[in-house]
Design a protein around this motif. Structure first.
Motif, PDB file in Angstrom:
ATOM      1  N   MET A   1      22.294 -13.504   0.458  1.00 34.43           N
ATOM      2  CA  MET A   1      21.877 -13.689   1.513  1.00 34.43           C
ATOM      3  C   MET A   1      20.562 -12.704   2.178  1.00 34.43           C
ATOM      4  N   VAL A   2      19.372 -13.898   2.617  1.00 35.59           N
ATOM      5  CA  VAL A   2      18.008 -12.935   2.445  1.00 35.59           C
ATOM      6  C   VAL A   2      17.782 -12.328   4.498  1.00 35.59           C
ATOM      7  N   ARG A   3      17.586 -11.539   4.897  1.00 30.80           N
ATOM      8  CA  ARG A   3      17.485 -10.302   5.349  1.00 30.80           C
ATOM      9  C   ARG A   3      16.511 -11.243   6.465  1.00 30.80           C
ATOM     10  N   ARG A   4      16.436 -11.193   7.900  1.00 30.72           N
ATOM     11  CA  ARG A   4      15.801 -12.065   8.447  1.00 30.72           C
ATOM     12  C   ARG A   4      14.138 -11.386   8.957  1.00 30.72           C
ATOM     13  N   THR A   5      14.312 -10.262   8.537  1.00 29.54           N
ATOM     14  CA  THR A   5      12.451 -10.135   8.110  1.00 29.54           C
ATOM     15  C   THR A   5      12.881  -9.262   7.337  1.00 29.54           C
ATOM     16  N   ILE A   6      11.740  -8.825   6.225  1.00 29.81           N
ATOM     17  CA  ILE A   6      11.388  -7.895   5.275  1.00 29.81           C
ATOM     18  C   ILE A   6       9.827  -6.948   5.383  1.00 29.81           C
ATOM     19  N   LEU A   7      10.157  -5.878   5.577  1.00 29.01           N
ATOM     20  CA  LEU A   7       8.788  -4.427   5.511  1.00 29.01           C
ATOM     21  C   LEU A   7       7.647  -5.336   4.656  1.00 29.01           C
ATOM     22  N   LYS A   8       6.505  -5.233   5.211  1.00 29.30           N
ATOM     23  CA  LYS A   8       5.334  -5.329   4.422  1.00 29.30           C
ATOM     24  C   LYS A   8       4.808  -4.788   2.910  1.00 29.30           C
ATOM     25  N   GLN A   9       5.681  -3.927   3.510  1.00 29.01           N
ATOM     26  CA  GLN A   9       5.306  -2.887   1.943  1.00 29.01           C
ATOM     27  C   GLN A   9       6.240  -2.549   0.985  1.00 29.01           C
ATOM     28  N   ASP A  10       8.040  -3.087   1.181  1.00 24.32           N
ATOM     29  CA  ASP A  10       8.450  -3.419   0.956  1.00 24.32           C
ATOM     30  C   ASP A  10       8.196  -4.743  -0.167  1.00 24.32           C
ATOM     31  N   LEU A  11       7.797  -5.964   0.714  1.00 26.52           N
ATOM     32  CA  LEU A  11       6.803  -7.125  -0.553  1.00 26.52           C
ATOM     33  C   LEU A  11       5.950  -6.781  -1.696  1.00 26.52           C
ATOM     34  N   VAL A  12       4.816  -5.641  -1.010  1.00 25.86           N
ATOM     35  CA  VAL A  12       3.321  -5.540  -1.494  1.00 25.86           C
ATOM     36  C   VAL A  12       4.079  -4.222  -2.489  1.00 25.86           C
ATOM     37  N   LYS A  13       4.968  -4.235  -2.730  1.00 22.45           N
ATOM     38  CA  LYS A  13       5.624  -3.379  -4.122  1.00 22.45           C
ATOM     39  C   LYS A  13       6.149  -4.357  -5.047  1.00 22.45           C
ATOM     40  N   LYS A  14       7.016  -5.218  -4.500  1.00 17.43           N
ATOM     41  CA  LYS A  14       7.855  -5.780  -5.689  1.00 17.43           C
ATOM     42  C   LYS A  14       6.653  -6.816  -6.395  1.00 17.43           C
ATOM     43  N   LEU A  15       5.469  -6.925  -5.285  1.00 22.30           N
ATOM     44  CA  LEU A  15       4.316  -8.070  -5.477  1.00 22.30           C
ATOM     45  C   LEU A  15       3.385  -8.066  -6.428  1.00 22.30           C
ATOM     46  N   TYR A  16       2.818  -6.932  -6.121  1.00 24.87           N
ATOM     47  CA  TYR A  16       1.892  -6.237  -7.103  1.00 24.87           C
ATOM     48  C   TYR A  16       2.500  -4.495  -7.788  1.00 24.87           C
ATOM     49  N   PRO A  17       3.233  -4.429  -8.541  1.00 25.21           N
ATOM     50  CA  PRO A  17       4.061  -2.808  -9.116  1.00 25.21           C
ATOM     51  C   PRO A  17       2.622  -2.888  -9.827  1.00 25.21           C
ATOM     52  N   ASP A  18       1.805  -3.191  -9.835  1.00 22.19           N
ATOM     53  CA  ASP A  18       0.679  -2.066 -10.444  1.00 22.19           C
ATOM     54  C   ASP A  18      -0.426  -2.011  -9.968  1.00 22.19           C
ATOM     55  N   SER A  19      -0.315  -1.907  -8.789  1.00 22.71           N
ATOM     56  CA  SER A  19      -1.370  -1.436  -7.810  1.00 22.71           C
ATOM     57  C   SER A  19      -1.056   0.000  -7.453  1.00 22.71           C
ATOM     58  N   ILE A  20      -2.434   0.612  -7.785  1.00 18.99           N
ATOM     59  CA  ILE A  20      -2.522   2.052  -7.462  1.00 18.99           C
ATOM     60  C   ILE A  20      -2.019   2.753  -6.237  1.00 18.99           C
ATOM     61  N   SER A  21      -1.650   2.238  -4.948  1.00 18.44           N
ATOM     62  CA  SER A  21      -0.768   2.566  -3.987  1.00 18.44           C
ATOM     63  C   SER A  21      -0.580   1.379  -2.998  1.00 18.44           C
ATOM     64  N   THR A  22       0.432   1.886  -1.892  1.00 22.26           N
ATOM     65  CA  THR A  22       0.546   0.722  -1.088  1.00 22.26           C
ATOM     66  C   THR A  22      -0.269   0.505  -0.784  1.00 22.26           C
ATOM     67  N   ASP A  23      -1.623   1.232   0.069  1.00 19.11           N
ATOM     68  CA  ASP A  23      -2.891   0.297   0.482  1.00 19.11           C
ATOM     69  C   ASP A  23      -3.060  -0.763   0.149  1.00 19.11           C
ATOM     70  N   ALA A  24      -3.757  -0.191  -1.313  1.00 21.73           N
ATOM     71  CA  ALA A  24      -3.890  -0.968  -2.586  1.00 21.73           C
ATOM     72  C   ALA A  24      -3.735  -2.867  -1.953  1.00 21.73           C
ATOM     73  N   ALA A  25      -2.140  -2.379  -2.411  1.00 25.06           N
ATOM     74  CA  ALA A  25      -1.010  -3.480  -2.551  1.00 25.06           C
ATOM     75  C   ALA A  25      -1.406  -4.252  -1.520  1.00 25.06           C
ATOM     76  N   MET A  26      -0.855  -4.047  -0.027  1.00 24.99           N
ATOM     77  CA  MET A  26      -1.004  -4.640   1.335  1.00 24.99           C
ATOM     78  C   MET A  26      -2.614  -5.536   1.682  1.00 24.99           C
ATOM     79  N   GLN A  27      -3.930  -5.067   1.307  1.00 22.54           N
ATOM     80  CA  GLN A  27      -5.380  -5.589   0.791  1.00 22.54           C
ATOM     81  C   GLN A  27      -5.028  -6.497  -0.394  1.00 22.54           C
ATOM     82  N   GLN A  28      -5.141  -6.432  -1.584  1.00 23.93           N
ATOM     83  CA  GLN A  28      -4.859  -7.834  -2.037  1.00 23.93           C
ATOM     84  C   GLN A  28      -4.081  -8.996  -1.822  1.00 23.93           C
ATOM     85  N   LEU A  29      -2.473  -7.857  -1.117  1.00 22.21           N
ATOM     86  CA  LEU A  29      -2.031  -9.605  -0.358  1.00 22.21           C
ATOM     87  C   LEU A  29      -2.782 -10.387   0.633  1.00 22.21           C
ATOM     88  N   ARG A  30      -3.645  -9.517   1.793  1.00 20.66           N
ATOM     89  CA  ARG A  30      -4.447 -10.128   2.841  1.00 20.66           C
ATOM     90  C   ARG A  30      -5.389 -11.013   2.067  1.00 20.66           C
TER      91      ARG A  30
END
Length: 76
Positions: A1-30
């Motif tokens: 079952m899919v949660r109703r919302t997902i924390l953006k930081q959790d999403l980017v950690k999975k989408l960009y696992p090689d990113s040096i930081s969560t902030d860098a991953a968030m910038q890449q997603l943006r």
């Protein structure tokens, strides 16, 4: 079952696992969303984007854009 919302930081950690930081991953997603105006428009029309969360429909749109199934995402 899919949660109703997902924390953006959790999403980017999975989408960009090689990113040096969560902030860098968030910038890449943006950047990736900005580069695809169709995705940006779909995310906007899928509901109000809360500051730290995406709703289920927005999450599914992002995963589709990255060609990731929900099952694959859960395993990341």
């Amino acid at each position: 079952m899919v949660r109703r919302t997902i924390l953006k930081q959790d999403l980017v950690k999975k989408l960009y696992p090689d990113s040096i930081s969560t902030d860098a991953a968030m910038q890449q997603l943006r950047r990736d969303i900005e580069l695809c105006s169709q995705l940006k428009e779909q995310i906007t029309s899928a509901g109000h984007t809360k500051r730290h969360y995406y709703n289920k429909q927005q999450l599914l749109l992002i995963l589709e854009h990255f060609c990731i199934t929900l099952e694959e995402f859960e395993q990341l």
